[in-house]
Design a protein around this motif. Structure first.
Motif, short mmCIF file in Angstrom:
data_model
loop_
_atom_site.label_atom_id
_atom_site.label_comp_id
_atom_site.label_asym_id
_atom_site.label_seq_id
_atom_site.Cartn_x
_atom_site.Cartn_y
_atom_site.Cartn_z
N LEU A 53 36.05 -30.81 8.68
CA LEU A 53 36.73 -30.72 9.43
C LEU A 53 36.74 -31.75 10.57
O LEU A 53 35.62 -32.11 11.03
N VAL A 54 37.81 -32.40 10.85
CA VAL A 54 37.78 -33.83 11.71
C VAL A 54 38.45 -32.93 13.16
O VAL A 54 39.71 -32.49 12.91
N MET A 55 37.89 -33.25 14.14
CA MET A 55 38.53 -32.64 15.57
C MET A 55 38.78 -34.11 16.34
O MET A 55 37.86 -34.95 16.43
N ILE A 56 39.92 -34.15 16.78
CA ILE A 56 40.28 -35.30 17.73
C ILE A 56 40.59 -34.91 19.25
O ILE A 56 41.44 -33.94 19.12
N ALA A 57 39.96 -35.52 20.35
CA ALA A 57 40.52 -35.11 21.52
C ALA A 57 41.79 -35.49 21.83
O ALA A 57 42.27 -36.75 21.50
N LEU A 58 42.68 -34.74 22.34
CA LEU A 58 43.94 -35.12 22.96
C LEU A 58 44.06 -35.04 24.29
O LEU A 58 42.90 -34.82 25.13
N GLU A 59 45.09 -35.94 24.84
CA GLU A 59 45.09 -35.95 26.47
C GLU A 59 45.82 -34.52 26.92
O GLU A 59 46.15 -33.69 25.86
N ASP A 60 45.57 -33.93 28.18
CA ASP A 60 46.15 -32.64 28.62
C ASP A 60 47.05 -33.19 29.50
O ASP A 60 46.94 -33.19 30.69
N ALA A 61 48.17 -33.27 29.14
CA ALA A 61 49.65 -33.65 29.95
C ALA A 61 49.88 -32.46 30.78
O ALA A 61 50.30 -32.89 31.94
N GLN A 63 48.02 -30.84 32.56
CA GLN A 63 47.16 -31.10 34.01
C GLN A 63 47.10 -32.60 34.66
O GLN A 63 46.28 -32.95 35.25
N GLY A 64 48.38 -33.01 33.89
CA GLY A 64 48.58 -34.43 34.44
C GLY A 64 47.75 -35.47 34.10
O GLY A 64 47.68 -36.57 34.64
N ARG A 65 47.29 -35.41 32.91
CA ARG A 65 46.14 -36.46 32.50
C ARG A 65 46.86 -37.14 31.26
O ARG A 65 47.90 -36.57 30.62
N ASN A 66 46.63 -38.67 31.14
CA ASN A 66 47.11 -39.25 30.14
C ASN A 66 46.13 -39.62 28.95
O ASN A 66 44.96 -39.13 29.26
N TYR A 71 37.47 -36.90 30.24
CA TYR A 71 36.96 -35.60 30.60
C TYR A 71 35.99 -35.20 31.02
O TYR A 71 34.88 -36.15 31.09
N ALA A 72 35.59 -34.65 32.35
CA ALA A 72 34.22 -34.60 32.99
C ALA A 72 33.78 -33.21 32.43
O ALA A 72 34.29 -32.56 31.80
N THR A 73 32.51 -33.16 32.90
CA THR A 73 31.49 -32.12 32.46
C THR A 73 32.44 -30.77 32.56
O THR A 73 32.85 -30.23 33.65
N ASP A 74 32.34 -29.87 31.56
CA ASP A 74 32.96 -28.43 31.57
C ASP A 74 34.52 -28.56 31.81
O ASP A 74 34.97 -27.39 31.94
N ASP A 75 35.27 -29.52 31.87
CA ASP A 75 36.69 -29.73 31.85
C ASP A 75 37.12 -29.22 30.17
O ASP A 75 36.43 -29.42 29.22
#
Length: 144
Positions: A53-61, A63-66, A71-75
């Motif tokens: 399986l492939v996992m791709i990181a998304l932005e977290d809109a 939380q106001g992120r683009n 991402y910081a540690t534990d985010d």
């Protein structure tokens, strides 16, 4: 690093998940691996084939992120497991020049993507747009 859209998921129905980040700086569009601790990290293993399986990181809109923010540690990291036919933007290494139709694969050391010049059986993404190399990482729209 901005691409043509300010989102990683362009046209995708694959399931998405949230996992805490390790201490590594994870960026939207990176390939991820799930650790035994229940956290995600940038993928740094061997090349993947069609059995993984492939996992791709998304932005977290929400939380106001683009797509330009890390991402910081534990985010909590939003990620997607794409399905065949899904269209995403993926993070491409600085030295890579992508043209329409290029086949990209995960680069084992960084969690970013590189052009597959060998045609081997690693998980392939087909570029839907051109993306020039430069001094910074960049995103390219691809189809799984």
């Amino acid at each position: 690093m901005s691409g043509s859209a300010n989102t990683i998921r362009l046209r995708a129905d694959g399931p998405h998940f949230e996992f805490p980040a390790t201490d590594a700086a994870i960026q939207p569009g990176m390939a991820l691996t799930l650790l035994s601790t229940g956290k995600v990290d940038a993928y740094t293993g061997a090349a993947l084939d069609e059995t993984h399986l492939v996992m791709i990181a998304l932005e977290d809109a929400l939380q106001g992120r683009n797509i330009d923010q890390t991402y910081a540690t534990d985010d909590p990291v939003m990620c997607i497991i794409p399905r065949p036919g899904d269209q995403l933007q993926i993070l491409v290494d600085t030295a890579e020049t992508v043209v329409i139709g290029s086949r990209l694969q995960m680069e084992a050391a960084t969690g970013m993507f590189v052009v597959n010049a060998t045609g081997a059986d690693e998980v392939q993404f087909v570029a839907l747009e051109a993306s020039a190399s430069g001094s910074d990482r960049h995103v390219a729209a691809v189809r799984i």
